[in-house]
Scaffold this active site. Structure first.
Site, PDB file in Angstrom:
ATOM      1  N   LYS A  71       1.138  -0.091  14.969  1.00  0.00           N
ATOM      2  CA  LYS A  71       2.537  -0.180  15.363  1.00  0.00           C
ATOM      3  C   LYS A  71       2.930  -1.379  16.229  1.00  0.00           C
ATOM      4  O   LYS A  71       4.114  -1.713  16.320  1.00  0.00           O
ATOM      5  CB  LYS A  71       2.936   1.092  16.148  1.00  0.00           C
ATOM      6  CG  LYS A  71       2.973   2.329  15.312  1.00  0.00           C
ATOM      7  CD  LYS A  71       4.145   2.277  14.360  1.00  0.00           C
ATOM      8  CE  LYS A  71       3.902   3.114  13.145  1.00  0.00           C
ATOM      9  NZ  LYS A  71       4.391   2.581  11.914  1.00  0.00           N
TER      10      LYS A  71
ATOM     11  N   PRO B 284      -3.976   0.602  18.829  1.00  0.00           N
ATOM     12  CA  PRO B 284      -3.727   0.117  17.456  1.00  0.00           C
ATOM     13  C   PRO B 284      -3.869   1.180  16.364  1.00  0.00           C
ATOM     14  O   PRO B 284      -3.595   0.884  15.194  1.00  0.00           O
ATOM     15  CB  PRO B 284      -4.782  -0.987  17.278  1.00  0.00           C
ATOM     16  CG  PRO B 284      -5.825  -0.718  18.302  1.00  0.00           C
ATOM     17  CD  PRO B 284      -5.163  -0.031  19.440  1.00  0.00           C
TER      18      PRO B 284
ATOM     19  N   TYR C 202       4.253   6.514  10.092  1.00  0.00           N
ATOM     20  CA  TYR C 202       3.387   5.389   9.723  1.00  0.00           C
ATOM     21  C   TYR C 202       4.186   4.297   9.013  1.00  0.00           C
ATOM     22  O   TYR C 202       3.989   3.102   9.257  1.00  0.00           O
ATOM     23  CB  TYR C 202       2.244   5.875   8.827  1.00  0.00           C
ATOM     24  CG  TYR C 202       1.125   4.863   8.670  1.00  0.00           C
ATOM     25  CD1 TYR C 202       0.123   4.742   9.633  1.00  0.00           C
ATOM     26  CD2 TYR C 202       1.079   4.014   7.567  1.00  0.00           C
ATOM     27  CE1 TYR C 202      -0.897   3.812   9.494  1.00  0.00           C
ATOM     28  CE2 TYR C 202       0.073   3.078   7.414  1.00  0.00           C
ATOM     29  CZ  TYR C 202      -0.912   2.981   8.384  1.00  0.00           C
ATOM     30  OH  TYR C 202      -1.915   2.058   8.250  1.00  0.00           O
TER      31      TYR C 202
ATOM     32  N   TYR D 203      -9.083   5.691   7.767  1.00  0.00           N
ATOM     33  CA  TYR D 203      -9.183   6.008   9.195  1.00  0.00           C
ATOM     34  C   TYR D 203     -10.133   7.191   9.325  1.00  0.00           C
ATOM     35  O   TYR D 203      -9.825   8.277   8.817  1.00  0.00           O
ATOM     36  CB  TYR D 203      -7.824   6.426   9.762  1.00  0.00           C
ATOM     37  CG  TYR D 203      -6.791   5.329   9.854  1.00  0.00           C
ATOM     38  CD1 TYR D 203      -6.006   4.994   8.749  1.00  0.00           C
ATOM     39  CD2 TYR D 203      -6.562   4.655  11.049  1.00  0.00           C
ATOM     40  CE1 TYR D 203      -5.027   3.999   8.844  1.00  0.00           C
ATOM     41  CE2 TYR D 203      -5.583   3.666  11.149  1.00  0.00           C
ATOM     42  CZ  TYR D 203      -4.830   3.343  10.043  1.00  0.00           C
ATOM     43  OH  TYR D 203      -3.863   2.366  10.135  1.00  0.00           O
TER      44      TYR D 203
ATOM     45  N   HIS E 191       0.844  -1.200   0.000  1.00  0.00           N
ATOM     46  CA  HIS E 191       0.000   0.000   0.000  1.00  0.00           C
ATOM     47  C   HIS E 191       0.878   1.248   0.000  1.00  0.00           C
ATOM     48  O   HIS E 191       1.738   1.398   0.865  1.00  0.00           O
ATOM     49  CB  HIS E 191      -0.911   0.019   1.235  1.00  0.00           C
ATOM     50  CG  HIS E 191      -2.148  -0.804   1.062  1.00  0.00           C
ATOM     51  ND1 HIS E 191      -3.329  -0.542   1.703  1.00  0.00           N
ATOM     52  CD2 HIS E 191      -2.382  -1.887   0.290  1.00  0.00           C
ATOM     53  CE1 HIS E 191      -4.245  -1.427   1.339  1.00  0.00           C
ATOM     54  NE2 HIS E 191      -3.684  -2.272   0.501  1.00  0.00           N
TER      55      HIS E 191
HETATM   56  P1  FAD Z   1       1.564 -11.655  21.680  1.00  0.00           P
HETATM   57  O1  FAD Z   1       1.093 -11.694  20.271  1.00  0.00           O
HETATM   58  O2  FAD Z   1       0.596 -11.282  22.746  1.00  0.00           O
HETATM   59  O3  FAD Z   1       2.200 -13.074  21.987  1.00  0.00           O
HETATM   60  C1  FAD Z   1       2.555 -13.472  23.310  1.00  0.00           C
HETATM   61  C2  FAD Z   1       2.494 -14.978  23.401  1.00  0.00           C
HETATM   62  O4  FAD Z   1       2.872 -15.363  24.722  1.00  0.00           O
HETATM   63  C3  FAD Z   1       1.098 -15.528  23.185  1.00  0.00           C
HETATM   64  O5  FAD Z   1       1.136 -16.559  22.224  1.00  0.00           O
HETATM   65  C4  FAD Z   1       0.652 -16.021  24.556  1.00  0.00           C
HETATM   66  O6  FAD Z   1      -0.219 -17.138  24.494  1.00  0.00           O
HETATM   67  C5  FAD Z   1       1.988 -16.358  25.196  1.00  0.00           C
HETATM   68  N1  FAD Z   1       1.962 -16.305  26.672  1.00  0.00           N
HETATM   69  C6  FAD Z   1       1.316 -15.404  27.460  1.00  0.00           C
HETATM   70  N2  FAD Z   1       1.549 -15.665  28.757  1.00  0.00           N
HETATM   71  C7  FAD Z   1       2.362 -16.739  28.804  1.00  0.00           C
HETATM   72  C8  FAD Z   1       2.933 -17.480  29.853  1.00  0.00           C
HETATM   73  N3  FAD Z   1       2.706 -17.141  31.132  1.00  0.00           N
HETATM   74  N4  FAD Z   1       3.705 -18.529  29.555  1.00  0.00           N
HETATM   75  C9  FAD Z   1       3.946 -18.870  28.259  1.00  0.00           C
HETATM   76  N5  FAD Z   1       3.427 -18.205  27.208  1.00  0.00           N
HETATM   77  C10 FAD Z   1       2.635 -17.152  27.481  1.00  0.00           C
HETATM   78  N6  FAD Z   1       0.074  -4.174  15.520  1.00  0.00           N
HETATM   79  C11 FAD Z   1       0.571  -3.717  14.321  1.00  0.00           C
HETATM   80  O7  FAD Z   1       1.800  -3.616  14.180  1.00  0.00           O
HETATM   81  N7  FAD Z   1      -0.243  -3.380  13.267  1.00  0.00           N
HETATM   82  C12 FAD Z   1      -1.591  -3.481  13.366  1.00  0.00           C
HETATM   83  O8  FAD Z   1      -2.291  -3.229  12.365  1.00  0.00           O
HETATM   84  C13 FAD Z   1      -2.153  -3.933  14.629  1.00  0.00           C
HETATM   85  N8  FAD Z   1      -3.487  -4.048  14.799  1.00  0.00           N
HETATM   86  C14 FAD Z   1      -3.975  -4.568  15.960  1.00  0.00           C
HETATM   87  C15 FAD Z   1      -5.343  -4.707  16.083  1.00  0.00           C
HETATM   88  C16 FAD Z   1      -5.882  -5.221  17.265  1.00  0.00           C
HETATM   89  C17 FAD Z   1      -7.374  -5.348  17.376  1.00  0.00           C
HETATM   90  C18 FAD Z   1      -5.013  -5.634  18.336  1.00  0.00           C
HETATM   91  C19 FAD Z   1      -5.591  -6.225  19.615  1.00  0.00           C
HETATM   92  C20 FAD Z   1      -3.651  -5.494  18.222  1.00  0.00           C
HETATM   93  C21 FAD Z   1      -3.114  -4.963  17.049  1.00  0.00           C
HETATM   94  N9  FAD Z   1      -1.742  -4.821  16.883  1.00  0.00           N
HETATM   95  C22 FAD Z   1      -1.253  -4.293  15.700  1.00  0.00           C
HETATM   96  C23 FAD Z   1      -0.820  -5.187  17.955  1.00  0.00           C
HETATM   97  C24 FAD Z   1      -0.169  -6.568  17.749  1.00  0.00           C
HETATM   98  O9  FAD Z   1      -1.158  -7.542  17.520  1.00  0.00           O
HETATM   99  C25 FAD Z   1       0.681  -6.935  18.987  1.00  0.00           C
HETATM  100  O10 FAD Z   1       1.528  -5.854  19.286  1.00  0.00           O
HETATM  101  C26 FAD Z   1       1.513  -8.216  18.749  1.00  0.00           C
HETATM  102  O11 FAD Z   1       0.694  -9.355  18.831  1.00  0.00           O
HETATM  103  C27 FAD Z   1       2.655  -8.349  19.779  1.00  0.00           C
HETATM  104  O12 FAD Z   1       3.312  -9.576  19.617  1.00  0.00           O
HETATM  105  P2  FAD Z   1       3.994 -10.327  20.852  1.00  0.00           P
HETATM  106  O13 FAD Z   1       4.572 -11.569  20.276  1.00  0.00           O
HETATM  107  O14 FAD Z   1       4.849  -9.381  21.582  1.00  0.00           O
HETATM  108  O15 FAD Z   1       2.793 -10.657  21.846  1.00  0.00           O
HETATM  109  C1  PHB Z   2      -6.013  -4.214  10.949  1.00  0.00           C
HETATM  110  O1  PHB Z   2      -6.143  -4.461   9.728  1.00  0.00           O
HETATM  111  O2  PHB Z   2      -6.316  -5.036  11.817  1.00  0.00           O
HETATM  112  C2  PHB Z   2      -5.502  -2.891  11.354  1.00  0.00           C
HETATM  113  C3  PHB Z   2      -5.000  -2.031  10.396  1.00  0.00           C
HETATM  114  C4  PHB Z   2      -4.522  -0.774  10.773  1.00  0.00           C
HETATM  115  C5  PHB Z   2      -4.555  -0.411  12.100  1.00  0.00           C
HETATM  116  C6  PHB Z   2      -5.026  -1.285  13.065  1.00  0.00           C
HETATM  117  C7  PHB Z   2      -5.516  -2.536  12.691  1.00  0.00           C
HETATM  118  O3  PHB Z   2      -4.101   0.827  12.445  1.00  0.00           O
END
Ligand code: FAD
Ligand code: PHB
Length: 387
Positions: free
Chosen positions: A295, A291, A383, A199, A72
């Site tokens: 990021k 979100p 962004y 957005y 994009h």
């Molecule tokens: P997580 O994905 O939370 O992974 C952590 C892992 O640890 C999980 O699998 C969990 O089961 C495991 N765990 C937890 N506790 C324990 C324990 N005690 N022992 C062992 N394992 C454990 N980010 C973007 O960059 N772009 C986006 O467009 C975006 N959109 C989003 C939209 C929504 C609705 C949401 C909720 C989030 C969004 N994010 C976005 C954020 C992104 O999803 C998170 O920042 C990302 O998942 C972080 O990854 P992580 O591996 O650090 O954590």
């Molecule tokens: C998504 O597609 O889930 C999404 C995209 C952009 C955002 C947050 C979530 O800023």
């Protein structure tokens, strides 16, 4: 059991770190509380920064993303129905990639399986000790208490994980803002209402039109945290979304049965420092951004890139300099990204406490963006990802 690096959490941060370490020949074990299918069932991020795309490519994890991801070159802001395109490519020379977190996770899981590096799924009640001398991870798997000894622990276990909680409270500073609303999200197998992400700020609340592919859309609307998913039929959701986006987008919206519907809270959060003895926090375990700036996943991938380089250095040259520098180095970028995510959230949402003056300030900021390529460039640089 013994390994060099014990990675707690098999989300994108843990899997990416494991992938990079395995390629470098550094032994590591991932300890994940849930099953692999459960991890893949969580619908989350959708937008990858250029730096995330580059790391996936360089490390040999980018082939399906290259085939199926959607590059994009811009996105649209809409303020009470008035549109403004942020031309990422023209403003920064860079673009972003729409490719779901689920797909990144699936690709990394597949590579890990092929490499034979171990992931221990269903590991409950993780606890840590010896963080200053002999690090060990204890957990229960298949009803049996087990211990994993290691040199270092990577705390990649998300916001609710065990790693950050095992640091004594007086050794950690926490910074937090909880926003007075959430996002109600719907995933639907219908083509997106617009070619680029939209957005939208509206008096009724924020809305976002996003996508996963040419045939799968992801939509969000701001909602109160008191709302219940069961009270939102698909039609009620689409009616509300249509009111908040500009008429051209509303007219193109194709309705269909939702395949996922959930409410996510919005939070800004940072823990400092990100090292405690032999343990390093990365990803959502260390910080949360709302979100609105897309990021969270990107920041998590940046953390583990820096942590990987520091660990590789440690095993190559026996120098801990990179590990000593990890926390200050990533926190610098984390705070800049927190600022951007907070400012996008503040511009685009309606806040219960906002008075008419504050609402005019939001409009004035949108008008300033309309009138100034410099302001649009600052937004576009953030962004597409700070370098
Ligand atoms: P997580 O994905 O939370 O992974 C952590 C892992 O640890 C999980 O699998 C969990 O089961 C495991 N765990 C937890 N506790 C324990 C324990 N005690 N022992 C062992 N394992 C454990 N980010 C973007 O960059 N772009 C986006 O467009 C975006 N959109 C989003 C939209 C929504 C609705 C949401 C909720 C989030 C969004 N994010 C976005 C954020 C992104 O999803 C998170 O920042 C990302 O998942 C972080 O990854 P992580 O591996 O650090 O954590
Ligand atoms: C998504 O597609 O889930 C999404 C995209 C952009 C955002 C947050 C979530 O800023």
């Amino acid at each position: 059991m013994r390994t060099k690096v014990a990675i707690i959490g098999g989300g994108p941060a843990g899997l990416m770190l494991g992938h990079l370490l395995t390629r470098e020949g550094i032994d590591n074990v991932i300890v994940e509380r849930q099953s692999g299918d459960y991890v893949l069932g969580r619908i989350r991020a959708g937008v990858l920064e250029q730096g995330t795309v580059d790391l996936l490519e360089e490390s040999g994890a980018g082939s399906r993303m290259r085939e199926e991801g959607l590059p994009h070159e811009g996105f649209e802001l809409s303020f009470d129905g008035d549109p403004l395109r942020i031309d990422l490519k023209a403003l920064t020379g860079r673009s972003v990639m729409v490719y779901g977190q689920t797909e990144v996770t699936r690709d990394l899981m597949r590579l890990r399986e092929q490499s034979g590096a171990p992931t221990l799924y269903g590991a409950k009640d993780v606890s840590l000790d010896g963080l200053h001398d002999q690090p060990a991870v204890h957990f229960t798997q298949d009803g049996e208490r087990r211990t994993l000894h290691c040199d270092y622990i990577a705390g990649c276990d998300g916001f609710h994980g065990a790693c950050r909680k095992s640091i004594p409270a007086d050794k950690l500073s926490l910074f937090e803002r909880i926003y007075p609303f959430g996002w109600l999200g719907v995933l639907v197998d219908k083509p997106p209402a617009a070619h680029e992400l939209v957005y939208a700020h509206h008096q009724r609340g924020f809305a976002l039109c996003s996508m996963r592919s040419a045939t799968r859309s992801r939509y969000y609307i701001q909602c109160s945290m008191d709302e219940r998913v069961e009270d939102w039929s698909d039609d009620r959701f689409y009616d509300e979304l249509s009111l908040r986006v500009n008429p051209a987008v509303a007219g193109a919206l194709q309705r269909g049965p939702s395949i996922e519907k959930s409410i996510a809270p919005l939070r800004s959060f940072v823990a400092e420092p990100l090292r405690f003895g032999a343990m390093f926090l990365a990803g959502d375990a260390a910080h949360i951004v709302p979100p609105t700036g897309a990021k969270g996943l990107n920041l998590a991938i940046h953390d583990v890139r820096v942590l990987f380089e520091a660990l590789a250095d440690r095993y190559r040259s026996d120098s801990e300099a990179g590990l000593d520098d990890y926390s200050p180095r990533v926190l610098d970028r984390i705070w800049k990204t927190e600022r951007f995510s907070w400012s996008m959230t503040t511009l685009l949402h309606t806040f219960p406490e906002h008075d008419p003056f504050t609402r005019r300030m939001q409009r004035a900021e949108f008008d300033a963006l309309l009138g100034s390529a410099t302001m649009r460039r600052v937004m576009a640089e953030n962004y597409t990802g700070l370098i």
